[in-house]
Motif scaffolding. Structure first.
Motif, short mmCIF file in Angstrom:
data_model
loop_
_atom_site.label_atom_id
_atom_site.label_comp_id
_atom_site.label_asym_id
_atom_site.label_seq_id
_atom_site.Cartn_x
_atom_site.Cartn_y
_atom_site.Cartn_z
N VAL A 247 0.86 -1.17 0.00
CA VAL A 247 0.00 0.00 0.00
C VAL A 247 0.90 1.23 0.00
O VAL A 247 1.79 1.36 0.86
N ILE A 248 0.69 2.10 -0.97
CA ILE A 248 1.44 3.35 -1.06
C ILE A 248 0.53 4.46 -0.54
O ILE A 248 -0.39 4.90 -1.23
N ALA A 249 0.79 4.87 0.69
CA ALA A 249 -0.08 5.83 1.37
C ALA A 249 0.53 7.22 1.29
O ALA A 249 0.87 7.83 2.30
N SER A 250 0.65 7.74 0.07
CA SER A 250 1.31 9.02 -0.13
C SER A 250 0.65 10.17 0.61
O SER A 250 1.31 11.13 0.99
N VAL A 251 -0.65 10.05 0.83
CA VAL A 251 -1.40 11.15 1.45
C VAL A 251 -1.48 10.99 2.96
O VAL A 251 -1.16 11.91 3.71
N THR A 252 -1.89 9.81 3.43
CA THR A 252 -2.15 9.64 4.86
C THR A 252 -0.94 9.16 5.66
O THR A 252 -0.89 9.37 6.87
N ARG A 253 0.02 8.51 5.00
CA ARG A 253 1.23 8.07 5.69
C ARG A 253 2.44 8.35 4.80
O ARG A 253 3.09 7.42 4.30
N PRO A 254 2.77 9.61 4.57
CA PRO A 254 3.85 9.96 3.64
C PRO A 254 5.19 9.40 4.09
O PRO A 254 5.45 9.24 5.28
N PHE A 255 6.04 9.12 3.11
CA PHE A 255 7.33 8.47 3.34
C PHE A 255 8.47 9.36 2.87
O PHE A 255 9.53 8.88 2.44
N CYS A 256 8.26 10.66 2.95
CA CYS A 256 9.21 11.63 2.40
C CYS A 256 10.60 11.52 3.04
O CYS A 256 11.61 11.78 2.38
N ALA A 257 10.67 11.16 4.31
CA ALA A 257 11.95 11.13 5.01
C ALA A 257 12.92 10.13 4.41
O ALA A 257 14.14 10.28 4.56
N ALA A 258 12.40 9.12 3.72
CA ALA A 258 13.26 8.09 3.13
C ALA A 258 13.33 8.20 1.61
O ALA A 258 13.88 7.32 0.95
N CYS A 259 12.80 9.28 1.04
CA CYS A 259 12.70 9.38 -0.42
C CYS A 259 14.09 9.37 -1.07
O CYS A 259 14.99 10.11 -0.65
N ASP A 260 14.24 8.54 -2.10
CA ASP A 260 15.52 8.46 -2.82
C ASP A 260 15.33 8.72 -4.32
O ASP A 260 16.12 8.26 -5.14
N ARG A 261 14.28 9.48 -4.69
CA ARG A 261 13.94 9.65 -6.10
C ARG A 261 14.25 11.05 -6.63
O ARG A 261 14.11 12.04 -5.92
N THR A 262 14.63 11.08 -7.89
CA THR A 262 14.75 12.30 -8.66
C THR A 262 14.03 12.05 -9.98
O THR A 262 13.97 10.91 -10.45
N ARG A 263 13.45 13.09 -10.56
CA ARG A 263 12.55 12.91 -11.71
C ARG A 263 12.96 13.81 -12.87
O ARG A 263 13.29 14.99 -12.68
N LEU A 264 12.89 13.24 -14.06
CA LEU A 264 13.19 13.97 -15.29
C LEU A 264 11.94 13.94 -16.16
O LEU A 264 11.45 12.87 -16.52
N THR A 265 11.41 15.12 -16.48
CA THR A 265 10.21 15.18 -17.30
C THR A 265 10.56 14.97 -18.77
O THR A 265 11.73 15.04 -19.18
N ALA A 266 9.53 14.73 -19.57
CA ALA A 266 9.75 14.45 -20.99
C ALA A 266 10.35 15.63 -21.72
O ALA A 266 10.96 15.46 -22.79
N ASP A 267 10.21 16.84 -21.17
CA ASP A 267 10.80 18.02 -21.80
C ASP A 267 12.05 18.51 -21.07
O ASP A 267 12.44 19.67 -21.18
N GLY A 268 12.67 17.61 -20.29
CA GLY A 268 13.99 17.89 -19.76
C GLY A 268 14.07 18.73 -18.52
O GLY A 268 15.07 19.41 -18.27
N GLN A 269 13.03 18.67 -17.68
CA GLN A 269 13.03 19.41 -16.41
C GLN A 269 13.27 18.43 -15.25
O GLN A 269 12.71 17.33 -15.23
N ILE A 270 14.08 18.86 -14.30
CA ILE A 270 14.29 18.07 -13.09
C ILE A 270 13.25 18.46 -12.06
O ILE A 270 13.03 19.65 -11.78
#
Length: 329
Positions: A247-270
């Motif tokens: 269960v990914i509880a992004s709203v009610t039990r956020p897991f931000c403290a352990a986040c290890d993600r970075t994101r690249l959009t299709a038009d080249g934005q981080i």
């Protein structure tokens, strides 16, 4: 390394390949009216591979997931996977897809070096699928899942979002089906990333409600905390194992403290977070002739702007202007 001011290290890169999709899921986009990115605005194959190479060789990224929109709509996807799989060190490669088209591409993607897939499927009922996605493609998704499993793109993970009055009664049926087919099911709380900005906190199905529903039919044992790591899903062992459900509880039990993600959009934005309202441009640097070292410096600098949390629990939270189809899930 990509390290933020809170000490989190980003080793997982999500790469959006397109903002286009062949479904119109109600929690993601309206039936019509979205303005798509123009082709010149999209990163080219060479630009994507270059950025992934910089991430892997210079910035410590070890996992790359291709997303969309719908990444199977990207021309040349198999070649992109093959080129990224040839990098040294080799990143672990995965794909998040709606499954349409996976039936005819799963074997080629596996041969190119893709390790596994996440497939979105919210319902076992074709008529509910048509209502949720505004398309009659339910069987295509089932066929895509079967093809992915047969090709060895395992573990095959199935992502499901429950919506009030549509499929909120299906959690136990979905889990029984997933266990039967050797898929790992993960329920995701509906998030405020829809293009029409219609998300309401009091209208979503919470993680707790999902678990309560599942326990009417299954015995769920929490997985050991140290097995989760930075994964977004909390997982439970189903009826003693070996099956798991997440269960990914992004709203009610956020897991931000352990986040290890970075994101690249299709038009080249981080983007440092799904819910960020700011972006950092790499496409401009790429196309102005910046060397790899400068691209890496800009990426590190962008990472330092990452906030402590998503802000979903802040009464002043504002939804990102970009919908999920443009951000990359």
């Amino acid at each position: 390394m990509l390290i933020d001011t809170y000490g989190r290290v980003a080793t997982d890169l999500r790469v959006s390949l397109t903002d286009r999709c062949n479904l119109r899921c109600t929690y993601c986009m309206p039936e019509e009216g979205l303005q798509w990115l123009a082709k010149p605005d999209l990163l080219t194959d060479d630009e994507i591979v270059r950025l992934v190479r910089i991430a892997v060789t210079d910035l410590g990224v070890t996992e790359v997931r291709f997303t969309g929109g719908e990444p199977l709509l990207r021309p040349g996807l198999v070649g992109l996977v093959e080129r990224c799989a040839a990098l040294t060190p080799r990143p672990r490669l995965s794909l998040t897809t709606n499954g349409i088209g996976l039936g005819r591409t799963a074997e080629a993607l596996k041969a190119a070096g893709l390790d596994r897939v996440n497939v979105s499927l919210d319902t076992l009922r074709p008529e509910v699928f048509a209502t949720l996605t505004r398309r009659k493609r339910h069987q295509d998704v089932l066929d895509g899942l079967a093809a992915a499993h047969a090709a060895g793109l395992t573990p095959v993970k199935v992502n499901a979002v429950l919506m009030p009055g549509l499929n909120d009664d299906e959690a136990p049926d979905l889990l029984a089906w997933a266990v039967r087919h050797d898929y790992e099911l993960r329920f995701i709380e509906q998030m405020p990333l829809d293009a029409q900005h219609g998300w309401k906190r009091d209208g979503m199905i919470t993680a707790q409600a999902i678990l309560t529903s599942l326990r009417t039919r299954f015995d769920l044992t929490p997985e050991a905390e140290d097995e989760r790591g930075a994964a977004p899903a909390e997982r439970w062992i189903v009826d003693g194992g070996p099956a798991r459900v997440g269960v990914i509880a992004s709203v009610t039990r956020p897991f931000c403290a352990a986040c290890d993600r970075t994101r690249l959009t299709a038009d080249g934005q981080i983007r440092t977070c799904l819910f960020a309202r700011e972006e950092s441009d790499l496409r401009g640097a790429l196309r102005s002739g910046a060397p790899d070292a400068e691209i890496a410096r800009l990426w590190r600098l962008a990472t330092t702007t990452k906030k402590a949390g998503s802000g979903l629990d802040d009464p002043a939270f504002l939804q990102p202007q970009r919908p999920m189809s443009a951000i990359g899930g």
